[in-house]
Design an enzyme around this catalytic site. Structure first.
Site, mmCIF file in Angstrom:
data_model
loop_
_atom_site.group_PDB
_atom_site.id
_atom_site.type_symbol
_atom_site.label_atom_id
_atom_site.label_comp_id
_atom_site.label_asym_id
_atom_site.label_seq_id
_atom_site.Cartn_x
_atom_site.Cartn_y
_atom_site.Cartn_z
ATOM 1 N N ILE A 67 0.836 -1.207 0.000
ATOM 2 C CA ILE A 67 0.000 0.000 0.000
ATOM 3 C C ILE A 67 0.867 1.251 0.000
ATOM 4 O O ILE A 67 0.609 2.215 -0.746
ATOM 5 C CB ILE A 67 -0.955 -0.013 1.214
ATOM 6 C CG1 ILE A 67 -1.919 -1.195 1.104
ATOM 7 C CG2 ILE A 67 -1.728 1.291 1.313
ATOM 8 C CD1 ILE A 67 -2.767 -1.421 2.348
ATOM 9 N N TYR A 68 1.896 1.243 0.822
ATOM 10 C CA TYR A 68 2.818 2.387 0.897
ATOM 11 C C TYR A 68 3.447 2.639 -0.472
ATOM 12 O O TYR A 68 3.490 3.777 -0.957
ATOM 13 C CB TYR A 68 3.879 2.093 1.948
ATOM 14 C CG TYR A 68 4.829 3.229 2.238
ATOM 15 C CD1 TYR A 68 4.399 4.373 2.896
ATOM 16 C CD2 TYR A 68 6.168 3.134 1.883
ATOM 17 C CE1 TYR A 68 5.276 5.405 3.192
ATOM 18 C CE2 TYR A 68 7.056 4.159 2.168
ATOM 19 C CZ TYR A 68 6.609 5.293 2.819
ATOM 20 O OH TYR A 68 7.487 6.313 3.103
#
Length: 245
Positions: free
Chosen positions: A152-153
């Protein structure tokens, strides 16, 4: 580098890379508005640390994921100092989670701060930076390393690099540059939190220099990109990681 008469906004300015960047710019004569998200004590400590520097540092609590608060941040810089010349987006959050562990709430929160927050700041900068200004967004070397738990990052940071590449073309006619700095592991609370001593040592050993980066290593890259010496560098992502990737 002389920033006398120039004004910078640094989001996430109270700690780590953001804090070092604020102090570096103020030492060069920039007046700086530093946003922070939670710790007023850390933000006030930043102001205290800047007391003897040529540039003035003021702070503002800002949720960068809120469009109205980002507008107010730029308003404050213009009202207090007369305009904005530099934007550095250092605000961000991260909690590792594999795809099997993450849920939609985790996704929404990281995207809100890391991606939407950066977008809102870039959009204001595109409208309000004075000609010849500089934009630097913080990305990450984990885009190249692709470690588990960073999906996600990395999605947010990859999107930031894509936005910067387009923004550079949209604002280049006004002499404004837009770039990313993509740090490797840096010895800050942001990086160290939740990691064991063995994990930290392994990350340091993964660097050709055998150490973690320091906030001033990243501030060096940011300082270059906001200077006149970088007027022909735009739309780029600079990996400041000691040769890790």
């Amino acid at each position: 580098m002389s920033g006398a008469g120039q004004v910078a906004i640094v989001t996430g300015g109270s700690g780590g890379i953001g804090r070092e960047t604020v102090l570096r710019l103020a030492a060069s004569g920039y007046d700086v508005v530093a946003s922070y998200s939670s710790s007023e004590q850390e933000a006030q400590a930043l102001v205290d640390a800047s007391g003897d520097l040529p540039g003035t540092v003021i702070i503002m609590k800002t949720n960068v994921a809120d469009a109205g608060e980002v507008v107010a941040l730029f308003d404050k810089a213009e009202d207090r100092f007369g305009g904005v010349d530099v934007l550095v987006t250092a605000a961000g959050i991260f909690k590792p989670a594999t795809f099997a562990e993450a849920d939609d709430a985790h996704f929404d929160r990281e995207m809100a701060v890391n991606l939407k927050g950066t977008f809102l700041c870039l959009a204001q900068a595109a409208k309000r930076l004075r000609d010849g200004g500089r934009i630097v967004a913080i990305s990450t070397t984990t885009l190249a390393l692709k470690p588990p738990g960073y999906g996600i990052y990395n999605a947010a940071k990859g999107a930031i690099e894509a936005m910067i590449a387009v923004l550079a073309k949209e604002v280049g006619g006004r002499g404004i540059t837009a770039n990313c700095v993509a740090p490797g592991p840096v010895e800050t609370e942001f990086f160290l939190k939740g990691k064991s001593k063995d994990e930290i040592a392994a990350r340091a050993a993964g660097s050709p220099a055998g150490r973690l980066g320091q906030p001033d290593d990243i501030a060096d890259a940011i300082e270059l990109l906001v200077s006149d010496k970088a007027q022909w560098i735009s739309g780029q992502s600079v990996r400041a990681n000691g040769g890790m990737a």
